[in-house]
Write an enzyme that holds these catalytic residues in place. Structure first.
Site: not given
Ligand code: PMP
Length: 284
Positions: A31, A148, A180, A204
């Site tokens: 996603y 993701k 994270e 991620l």
């Molecule tokens: N880490 C995780 C585990 C996440 O789920 C997300 C958000 N989807 C992020 C980091 C941040 O990623 P982004 O800046 O691409 O939204």
């Protein structure tokens, strides 16, 4: 609300996917979440590129071109009159019929779903002014957090652990270091230096992270990409998280210890401002 399912725009009450869908049975899908500010998509290219990478890692073919995806995003934003909010996109390995651990024939049509969520005043939330409180929990996710996928049960449990503890979110810790947040990347600031975990399969690769670090370097701030501990974070001057829907969000408390004076830090506020200004300029 109008949603998109496999080539069709439909009222949400009429949209259907199969009970045999691999995402429903096995979380076999990926996603993206792209934010919308002033009716425009923030960092669409970054999200489209990461989607391609996630699909590639799972040996799935991209069912639509980047331009086709952009057009669907825009059509939903228009149709649903989204000023501020987000577009959610999910692509799964489809619904081959019988449940089987082996991947189905690669020609099985994937399931493509997009919908919008309206969030008026998204860039101006009360939380962004007050900051959030986090707790630390052990990171019990699988080892490919760079993909993701829709397999989000542990982050969801982590969010509930935080809520039960009277906090807003959880920072996950592995081998003594922060990986994270449950749905965001984690940072601390010590003096003039922004510290955030380096990229690997352990986290991620945030699209907001990439943009914020680029803007920070352009603004002559120092950046160190390395692991840090909860103790180091508690002793930091500032802390924050980034994600497509929270942008740059101050963290004011970690496991009950106030960060700095317990209010959002000045450098964090500046990074948030730069991020919002700059990313609005390239919104599509
Ligand atoms: N880490 C995780 C585990 C996440 O789920 C997300 C958000 N989807 C992020 C980091 C941040 O990623 P982004 O800046 O691409 O939204």
């Amino acid at each position: 609300r109008t949603v998109y399912v496999n080539g069709e725009y439909l009222p949400e009450t009429e949209a259907k996917v199969s009970i045999f869908d691999r995402a429903f049975l096995m979380a076999d899908g990926v996603y993206e979440v792209t934010s919308v500010l002033g009716g425009k998509l923030i960092d669409f290219d970054g999200h489209a590129n990461r989607l391609d990478r996630s699909l590639g890692e799972l040996e799935m073919k991209a069912p639509l071109t980047k331009d086709e995806l952009l057009e669907i995003h825009r059509e939903l934003v228009r149709e649903n009159e989204i000023e501020d909010g987000l577009v959610y996109l999910q692509i799964t390995r489809g619904a081959p019929g019988d449940r089987d651990f082996a991947y189905p024939d690669p020609d099985t049509p994937p399931t493509v779903v997009l919908f919008t969520q309206s969030k008026p005043g998204l860039a101006d939330s009360a939380q962004s002014k007050e900051g959030i409180k986090v707790i630390s929990i052990e990171d019990q996710r699988w080892g490919r957090r760079d993909i993701k996928t829709v397999q989000l049960l542990f982050p969801s449990m982590g969010k509930m652990m935080a809520k039960k503890a009277g906090a807003d979110d959880a920072w996950m810790v592995e081998d003594g270091a922060v990986t994270e947040g449950t749905s965001n990347n984690a940072y601390i600031i010590k003096g003039d230096t922004i510290i955030t975990r380096h990229l690997s399969n352990d986290i991620l690769h945030g699209i907001t992270r990439a943009a914020v670090l680029r803007f920070a370097r352009e603004a002559q701030m120092k950046v160190e990409e390395r692991p840090f501990t909860i103790e180091e974070a508690q002793a930091a001057d500032e802390a924050f998280v980034t994600s497509a829907s929270a942008f740059v969000m101050p963290v004011v408390e970690i496991d009950g210890a106030a960060i700095g004076d317990g209010t959002p830090g000045a450098r964090t506020a500046r990074l948030r401002e730069i991020y919002l200004d700059e990313s609005r300029k390239t919104a599509v």
